[in-house]
Enzyme design. Sequence first.
Site, PDB file in Angstrom:
ATOM      1  N   HIS A 160       0.874  -1.201   0.000  1.00 25.36           N
ATOM      2  CA  HIS A 160       0.000   0.000   0.000  1.00 25.36           C
ATOM      3  C   HIS A 160       0.896   1.232   0.000  1.00 25.36           C
ATOM      4  O   HIS A 160       1.437   1.625   1.031  1.00 25.36           O
ATOM      5  CB  HIS A 160      -0.899   0.014   1.241  1.00 25.36           C
ATOM      6  CG  HIS A 160      -1.885   1.146   1.259  1.00 25.36           C
ATOM      7  ND1 HIS A 160      -3.220   0.963   1.551  1.00 25.36           N
ATOM      8  CD2 HIS A 160      -1.753   2.476   1.017  1.00 25.36           C
ATOM      9  CE1 HIS A 160      -3.857   2.124   1.487  1.00 25.36           C
ATOM     10  NE2 HIS A 160      -2.975   3.063   1.176  1.00 25.36           N
ATOM     11  N   HIS A 214       1.594   5.314  -1.720  1.00 29.47           N
ATOM     12  CA  HIS A 214       1.230   6.481  -2.539  1.00 29.47           C
ATOM     13  C   HIS A 214       2.516   7.075  -3.105  1.00 29.47           C
ATOM     14  O   HIS A 214       3.359   7.549  -2.342  1.00 29.47           O
ATOM     15  CB  HIS A 214       0.498   7.529  -1.700  1.00 29.47           C
ATOM     16  CG  HIS A 214      -0.784   7.011  -1.118  1.00 29.47           C
ATOM     17  ND1 HIS A 214      -1.983   7.114  -1.787  1.00 29.47           N
ATOM     18  CD2 HIS A 214      -1.040   6.349   0.028  1.00 29.47           C
ATOM     19  CE1 HIS A 214      -2.939   6.540  -1.054  1.00 29.47           C
ATOM     20  NE2 HIS A 214      -2.388   6.069   0.046  1.00 29.47           N
ATOM     21  N   LYS A 254      -9.045  -0.348  -6.188  1.00 28.45           N
ATOM     22  CA  LYS A 254      -9.155   0.292  -4.869  1.00 28.45           C
ATOM     23  C   LYS A 254     -10.508   0.944  -4.689  1.00 28.45           C
ATOM     24  O   LYS A 254     -10.951   1.739  -5.522  1.00 28.45           O
ATOM     25  CB  LYS A 254      -8.041   1.350  -4.731  1.00 28.45           C
ATOM     26  CG  LYS A 254      -8.060   2.124  -3.427  1.00 28.45           C
ATOM     27  CD  LYS A 254      -7.576   1.284  -2.248  1.00 28.45           C
ATOM     28  CE  LYS A 254      -7.756   1.998  -0.906  1.00 28.45           C
ATOM     29  NZ  LYS A 254      -6.702   2.965  -0.644  1.00 28.45           N
ATOM     30  N   HIS A 281     -10.584   1.025   1.407  1.00 31.19           N
ATOM     31  CA  HIS A 281     -10.436   2.048   2.458  1.00 31.19           C
ATOM     32  C   HIS A 281     -11.677   1.907   3.324  1.00 31.19           C
ATOM     33  O   HIS A 281     -12.762   2.332   2.938  1.00 31.19           O
ATOM     34  CB  HIS A 281     -10.317   3.453   1.867  1.00 31.19           C
ATOM     35  CG  HIS A 281     -10.071   4.486   2.935  1.00 31.19           C
ATOM     36  ND1 HIS A 281      -8.873   5.124   3.097  1.00 31.19           N
ATOM     37  CD2 HIS A 281     -10.875   4.938   3.929  1.00 31.19           C
ATOM     38  CE1 HIS A 281      -8.944   5.937   4.148  1.00 31.19           C
ATOM     39  NE2 HIS A 281     -10.156   5.851   4.668  1.00 31.19           N
ATOM     40  N   HIS A 302      -4.865  -0.696   5.748  1.00 32.48           N
ATOM     41  CA  HIS A 302      -4.487   0.051   6.954  1.00 32.48           C
ATOM     42  C   HIS A 302      -5.492  -0.100   8.096  1.00 32.48           C
ATOM     43  O   HIS A 302      -6.145   0.847   8.488  1.00 32.48           O
ATOM     44  CB  HIS A 302      -4.242   1.530   6.634  1.00 32.48           C
ATOM     45  CG  HIS A 302      -5.193   2.178   5.663  1.00 32.48           C
ATOM     46  ND1 HIS A 302      -6.558   2.138   5.801  1.00 32.48           N
ATOM     47  CD2 HIS A 302      -4.964   2.897   4.548  1.00 32.48           C
ATOM     48  CE1 HIS A 302      -7.121   2.798   4.820  1.00 32.48           C
ATOM     49  NE2 HIS A 302      -6.176   3.258   4.036  1.00 32.48           N
ATOM     50  N   ASP A 304       1.237   2.590   3.611  1.00 34.07           N
ATOM     51  CA  ASP A 304       0.380   3.758   3.388  1.00 34.07           C
ATOM     52  C   ASP A 304       1.213   5.037   3.428  1.00 34.07           C
ATOM     53  O   ASP A 304       0.737   6.084   3.857  1.00 34.07           O
ATOM     54  CB  ASP A 304      -0.768   3.824   4.410  1.00 34.07           C
ATOM     55  CG  ASP A 304      -1.835   4.829   3.997  1.00 34.07           C
ATOM     56  OD1 ASP A 304      -1.880   5.233   2.818  1.00 34.07           O
ATOM     57  OD2 ASP A 304      -2.631   5.216   4.869  1.00 34.07           O
TER      58      ASP A 304
HETATM   59  C1  NCD Z   1      -3.682   9.010   1.877  1.00 36.01           C
HETATM   60  C2  NCD Z   1      -3.170  10.038   0.849  1.00 36.01           C
HETATM   61  O1  NCD Z   1      -2.693  11.081   1.281  1.00 36.01           O
HETATM   62  O2  NCD Z   1      -3.225   9.754  -0.342  1.00 36.01           O
HETATM   63  N1  NCD Z   1      -3.813   9.622   3.155  1.00 36.01           N
HETATM   64  C3  NCD Z   1      -3.821   9.009   4.359  1.00 36.01           C
HETATM   65  O3  NCD Z   1      -4.021   9.685   5.366  1.00 36.01           O
HETATM   66  N2  NCD Z   1      -3.604   7.730   4.488  1.00 36.01           N
HETATM   67  C4  NCD Z   1      -4.969   8.412   1.388  1.00 36.01           C
HETATM   68  C5  NCD Z   1      -5.401   7.202   2.158  1.00 36.01           C
HETATM   69  O4  NCD Z   1      -4.821   6.119   2.012  1.00 36.01           O
HETATM   70  O5  NCD Z   1      -6.342   7.324   2.960  1.00 36.01           O
HETATM   71 ZN    ZN Z   2      -3.392   5.040   1.437  1.00 30.25          ZN
END
Ligand code: NCD
Ligand code: ZN
Length: 383
Positions: free
Chosen positions: A49, A51, A135, A173, A211, A285
């Site tokens: 996971h 970003h 997702k 999510h 998460h 995450d």
């Molecule tokens: C994530 C993001 O910033 O893309 N933020 C977070 O607080 N985890 C998005 C997500 O996974 O909820």
């Molecule tokens: Zn995330």
Amino acid sequence: MPTSCSFPCQRSWISYHPSSINLRSHRFVVASSAAAGMELSLTRPDDWHLHLREGELLHAVASHSARQFGRAIVMPNLKPPITTTEAAVAYRQSILKALPEGSVFDPLMTLYLTDNTSPEEIKLARQSGVVFAVKLYPAGATTNSQDGVTDIFGKCIPVLEEMAKHNMPLLVHGEVTDPSVDIFDREKVFIETILEPLLKKLPHLKIVMEHITTMEAVKFIESCSEGSVAATVTPQHLILNRNSLFQGGLQPHNYCLPVLKREIHREAIVSAVTSGSNRYFLGTDSAPHERRRKECTCGCAGIYNAPVALSLYAKVFEQAGSLDKLEAFTSFNGPDFYGLPRNTSKIKLRKSSWKVPVSYPYEHGEIVPMFAGETLEWLPSNN
Ligand code: NCD
Ligand code: ZN
């Protein structure tokens, strides 16, 4: 910008949060903690996971993950979101271009589910060989989720049936967005009102609850049949509880979604993960935001943890006396669930102190990592 506040305050998290060494287990922890200089050799972990963003931010962060992880499930919540296989293939190319020379890091792409995603798109995704999951962002749940799903039962069943046919996991999510539900209860209510009924309707759909943050999520995962539902767990939800949001002042760099929960929930997740169960695997995450977007009147949710994640996971397993179970969590359970081969290369984690940079500057901004400026104990290296 409140820079003068945030760093001194952050320093107090680490002296505070080893509340994770609770009194009950203290003797055991001391007996089981690894000696300085000790080295662990692990099958190269994957991050299930992540970003990675795009543009400058992508270039600023890509190497931090690529250096340590073999593969990563890359989240599709860009602006606009990655809703088609074609966009996922193009995004993958831009990630590959941002990697350091010689990197063999493999980005595993995902599609962003909307009310209009078609079953045909799932066929294309499966055929592409580069899209591995879809997702689900409930509309309004988190960063860039405004195009997410508004009514999963009314709009998405045909597409989810197609995914079940192709054995393509739905990554969830797991929070409801109803503003009348307390933010600390949103995961629990999501399990009751969406996940349980969804599984009854589609028992063959593979699901990763992303998460997880609560004891209710642990209970739910344990109640499902093995191999059909699993969960990713972040370093922050294993190490911090909700006090860390307010310790010595408001702590924007500890704000993520799902929001940190009470200590009893953190303890439940630590026990589940360090038990050796194969239902849990590493998903950081890691969610970088430019510093100014975190330290402002309406700060973004997301913790940037890619550079520190492995050190923190090792710390959690060490404190639980379960270092022997770390490798399954970081490197086996994820690929086994996704039906992918395990990595063959190795990395090392050495028990020696290292200092986390206070920030990672890039051309037009900087990113503050989790535990900025702190000293951590397990140092990852490639040889
Ligand atoms: C994530 C993001 O910033 O893309 N933020 C977070 O607080 N985890 C998005 C997500 O996974 O909820
Ligand atoms: Zn995330």
